[in-house]
Each structure stands twice: as C-alpha cells, then as structure tokens.
Scaffold this motif. Structure first.
Motif, PDB file in Angstrom:
ATOM      1  N   ILE A  47     -28.288  28.239  -3.591  1.00  0.00           N
ATOM      2  CA  ILE A  47     -28.641  28.511  -4.938  1.00  0.00           C
ATOM      3  C   ILE A  47     -29.629  29.568  -5.048  1.00  0.00           C
ATOM      4  O   ILE A  47     -30.318  29.904  -4.378  1.00  0.00           O
ATOM      5  CB  ILE A  47     -29.441  27.137  -5.477  1.00  0.00           C
ATOM      6  N   MET A  48     -29.437  30.519  -5.961  1.00  0.00           N
ATOM      7  CA  MET A  48     -30.044  31.621  -6.207  1.00  0.00           C
ATOM      8  C   MET A  48     -30.228  31.885  -7.668  1.00  0.00           C
ATOM      9  O   MET A  48     -29.375  31.676  -8.818  1.00  0.00           O
ATOM     10  CB  MET A  48     -29.208  32.944  -5.883  1.00  0.00           C
ATOM     11  N   GLN A  49     -31.841  31.840  -8.213  1.00  0.00           N
ATOM     12  CA  GLN A  49     -32.112  32.022  -9.287  1.00  0.00           C
ATOM     13  C   GLN A  49     -32.476  33.204  -9.643  1.00  0.00           C
ATOM     14  O   GLN A  49     -33.703  33.699  -9.138  1.00  0.00           O
ATOM     15  CB  GLN A  49     -32.882  30.996  -9.858  1.00  0.00           C
ATOM     16  N   ALA A  50     -31.761  34.209 -10.580  1.00  0.00           N
ATOM     17  CA  ALA A  50     -32.248  35.492 -10.591  1.00  0.00           C
ATOM     18  C   ALA A  50     -33.356  35.738 -11.857  1.00  0.00           C
ATOM     19  O   ALA A  50     -33.701  34.685 -12.571  1.00  0.00           O
ATOM     20  CB  ALA A  50     -31.004  36.508 -11.092  1.00  0.00           C
ATOM     21  N   PRO A  51     -34.125  37.018 -11.927  1.00  0.00           N
ATOM     22  CA  PRO A  51     -35.135  36.977 -12.904  1.00  0.00           C
ATOM     23  C   PRO A  51     -34.504  36.746 -14.057  1.00  0.00           C
ATOM     24  O   PRO A  51     -33.180  37.265 -14.327  1.00  0.00           O
ATOM     25  CB  PRO A  51     -35.666  38.368 -12.631  1.00  0.00           C
TER      26      PRO A  51
END
Ligand SMILES: [Ca+2]
Ligand SMILES: [Ca+2]
Length: 464
Positions: free
Chosen positions: A142-146
């Motif tokens: 999982i990757m949460q971007a700005p």
C-alpha cells in the motif's frame, strides 16, 4: 533503517553497477517489464518507445479511490492497524541517506509489516525499495501519496528473477489523481522490488507512506486487491471469501450482457471484522455501499460493474463473507391459498365450540386477518383478495375485497348484521342462539383454499 541493498543480500553484484531500468520521456516515466539489468542499453530504447502496455493501464485508473485525507508518516514503525497507517503524522525527511533510492540499484531495503515515509523531489522521479520474502504468503503493498490533485504517484511490484536477473513485473496500481495505490500478490520466496514513480507533480515536503503487509491465510480469489486485479464474472456472481488483513480489498468485475432485474447482497459472518461493499459502475462512479446483511435490488442496466469488499475495522482470515449477485426470479403472484390467523368481531367474539367443532364466533362486524400464498407456498405481496360469507337473515351475501401487503398479509373487514339464531347452545347458565354460516375466500381465478370454512354467527342469549 534505510539500508542500501547490498550484494550479499541478493547475491548479485551487477545490480550495483548497472543503470536504472526505467527510461524517461519528459514527464512520463515509461516502465519496462522484464528488462535485464545488465542489458539496459538495447532494452531501454526498444521498450521506451513501446510503452503502450502501461499507457493502456493508466487509462483504467479513474476511480479516485482514497483511503482518507490524512497525511503521511515519516519514518519506519510497525503497522499496527489500518487506522494507524492512515492517521500517521506527516513529517519531513531529516537526515536522509546520502544515496537517493532513485533506481533499483539504489533501492532501500524495507521490512514486511513496517511503515515507511519517503518523498519525491521532482516530477517523474522514482523511488525504489526491496525486501526479502522468505516463504509463500500473500503480500499486500500500500502506498498513500500526499493528498493533492496536483500529485499522482503510481506503485509497481517486481520480483527479482535470479535466473535472468530480470525484474519481472508482478502487479501494479495505477490509479489517477491523488488516489492511494494498493496491490497484492501471492508472494513466492525471493527478493521483491517496489517502484514508486511520480506520474504528475511531486511534494518534497510531504512524504508518501509505504507498507508491505503479509497474510499467511488468504482466500482463493487472491490476489484481487485493486481494480486492475479484479476477478471477472458474467451475469451473476457468488463469492465466499475472506478479508485476510485490515488492508485487504477484494475486487470483482461483473459484466451484465443485458438489463438485469437483480439483487446484490452481502453477508459477513465474522465477528472480528466490520466490512462493507462498494459498487461502482463502468465509469468507476460509486453506485451504492452495502453494509453487513444489506442488499440492493433494482434493474441494473447492462454493462460493467465493479464490487469492492473492504474492511472498515478488523479482519478475519477464517470467517467468510458472502457476496452475491443474482437475477431476481419473478414471484408467482397467483394466490391459491390463504391462512386465517385471526377473526375479530365487535362483540361476543372468540374461538370456540358450540358442538359443531371449533370455529370463530362473530357478531355484527368481523375483521379477517391472515396471509396469502402462491402454489409454491411463498407469500404473495400487493394482490387483491376477498373474504365472504352468506348470513342466514335473507340469505344476504356479505363480502369485501382487500389487498395483501408487502409480506402477503391481509386484513379485511366485513359488515354482517344480525343472525337469526337457528341453532342453540345451552351452557347451563344461559342458552346461546346462533347460526352456522359459510366462510370462503376468493382471489384471481376463483375460490381458494383456507383453514376456515364456517363461522358461528352469534344472534343472542337468554338466561335459563
Ligand atoms: Ca480477500
Ligand atoms: Ca484481496
């Protein structure tokens, strides 16, 4: 914490001396599958001009699905829960490593089950990570971007192929805009690489957040964690599956070849996880959200639909949920039978035996309550049904028509007027005079069967 990948970990020194596997074309990074790391010059030129595979996939990513609006976490810590990941504080990078992890060769090693924060400092830039998976298990990345509409980062997972030195693309997550990226795979033993690139914009102050989760128990549909991995169904679906960790999402793609009067239903048997289902149309617009035991019944226009099961809190790899879409079978609305549950009257009522069997006793007015069924024994909703009798006085027919409700129940009130008193019953205190009158019900094509065929019609009583 951020360690360079070193040759001893993966036993391939050439990785440290070769160039990045990605080529760059102004703003769009063209990712290349199966590029040999030691063979970059020939591979890059040909693949870079033929990146349609990624372009095609990029078009798919319009759901603008977000975990939430929270910002990112800086440094590594253990993933305790989804909310822990999502609500992590935003921090800027301090004391960053000397080497920027902008290629697989410079990838930072990370651990499964920890959260990492990192930043991208120019549009089109890449960040790379590597981890070792020591046994077969499901991996969720999982990757949460700005959170900004000016920023779009994408997420890729590669497996290092020890025979060929290739980085084989395993899965990608290419949502557009500021959406968060999410993918899964059934991880084999070996070294995996994660690539994150900026498709649009960058934020060198606010970090993106990255974590790899593992699940040793998982459903047979995995990996299906994003729209690109959705399992495909035609015209109906019936899924029994699990949410194996808090980040697990189960996507399905349902193709309806015709307008379908159907019902989508969701049941979750787990007490450890609270899940919901989101239903999207072809354009990835949200149509409905179903909580546990909810269903959605309507005419679904033909086309493509996506279902997405996700955890609101908790997860349970052992207890299954059920997600079903099926055609609604038209209910046979012909009433063939009615069950009378009560007959009330204005006075002198009851269910009694005057010597001719137990019957309902009625006076001037009566209200008949019961349920109507079709021949399959299913309650029939919203259909007319009539009840009637013939009283002895002038042989007057008395009947009335009512409607069944949504559950097939009816309540019909009929005016009878006085009885004659043809029969009598002596209870030692008084003598009751009454008539025995028929009772019948009618629906659709004629008389239907009921459990009541006659009534005591009370006339009067006299003390002995
Ligand atoms: Ca699952
Ligand atoms: Ca899944």
């Amino acid at each position: 914490m951020k360690n360079r990948i070193i040759a001893t970990i993966i036993g391939m020194s050439m990785m440290l001396t070769c160039s990045p596997v990605f080529a760059r074309d102004n703003t769009i990074v063209k990712h290349v599958n199966n590029v040999k790391l030691e063979d970059k010059s020939t591979e890059l030129s040909s693949k870079a001009s033929n990146s349609d595979m990624f372009k095609t996939k990029l078009k798919l990513g319009k759901p603008e699905i977000k975990f939430n609006e929270n910002s990112l976490k800086n440094v590594k810590e253990n993933v305790k829960s989804k909310s822990n990941f999502l609500a992590a504080d935003n921090q800027t990078t301090t004391g960053s490593a000397v080497t920027i992890n902008d290629s697989p060769n410079n990838a930072y090693t990370i651990d499964i089950g920890s959260i990492y924060g990192d930043s991208i400092t120019s549009e089109g830039a890449e960040r790379w990570y590597a981890f070792n998976n020591s046994f077969i298990q499901k991996l969720t990345v999982i990757m949460q971007a700005p959170n900004s509409t000016n920023i779009d980062y994408d997420l890729y997972l590669f497996k290092y192929n020890e025979q060929t030195n290739d980085l084989d693309l395993v899965a990608d997550s290419l949502y557009s805009g500021s959406a968060n990226e999410h993918l899964s795979t059934i991880g084999q033993k070996g070294i995996y690489f994660i690539g994150i690139n900026s498709v649009k914009g960058f934020d060198d102050k606010n970090q993106f957040q990255l974590a790899v989760m593992s699940s040793d128990k998982y459903g047979s549909n995995e990996p299906d964690d994003n729209i690109f991995q959705a399992k495909e169904y035609a015209n109906s679906l019936s899924i029994e599956d699990t949410i194996d960790n808090e980040f697990d999402e189960d996507w399905s793609k349902l193709q309806l070849n015709e307008d379908t009067n159907g019902i989508l239903s969701f049941q979750n048997s787990s007490s450890k996880g609270d899940y919901e289902v989101k239903l999207y149309d072809e354009n990835r617009s949200l149509i409905a959200t179903l909580k546990n035991n909810n269903s959605l019944a309507k005419t679904f226009p033909k086309g493509i639909y996506y279902t997405r099961v996700l955890s609101l809190s908790g997860a349970d790899p052992d207890a299954t949920y059920k997600l079903k879409f099926e055609k609604k079978v038209p209910i046979d609305s012909n009433i063939t039978r009615a069950t009378i549950t009560n007959i009330s009257t204005n006075a002198n009522g009851g269910y009694m035996d005057y010597g001719y069997g137990k019957k309902w006793r009625v006076y001037y007015e009566m209200t008949v309550q019961g349920t109507a069924y079709n021949k399959a024994g299913i309650p029939v909703a919203n259909q007319p049904i009539a009840a009637g009798t013939v009283v002895r006085l002038n042989n007057k027919p008395c009947n009335q028509t009512g409607m069944t409700d949504a559950n097939g129940n009816f309540s019909i009130s009929i005016h009878l007027g006085p009885a004659v008193g043809e029969y009598s019953f002596d209870n030692r205190i008084s003598t009751h005079y009454y008539d025995i009158i028929p009772f019948f019900m009618v629906a659709g094509n004629g008389e239907i069967s009921t459990n009541v065929n006659s009534l005591y019609h009370f006339a009067y009583s006299m003390y002995n």
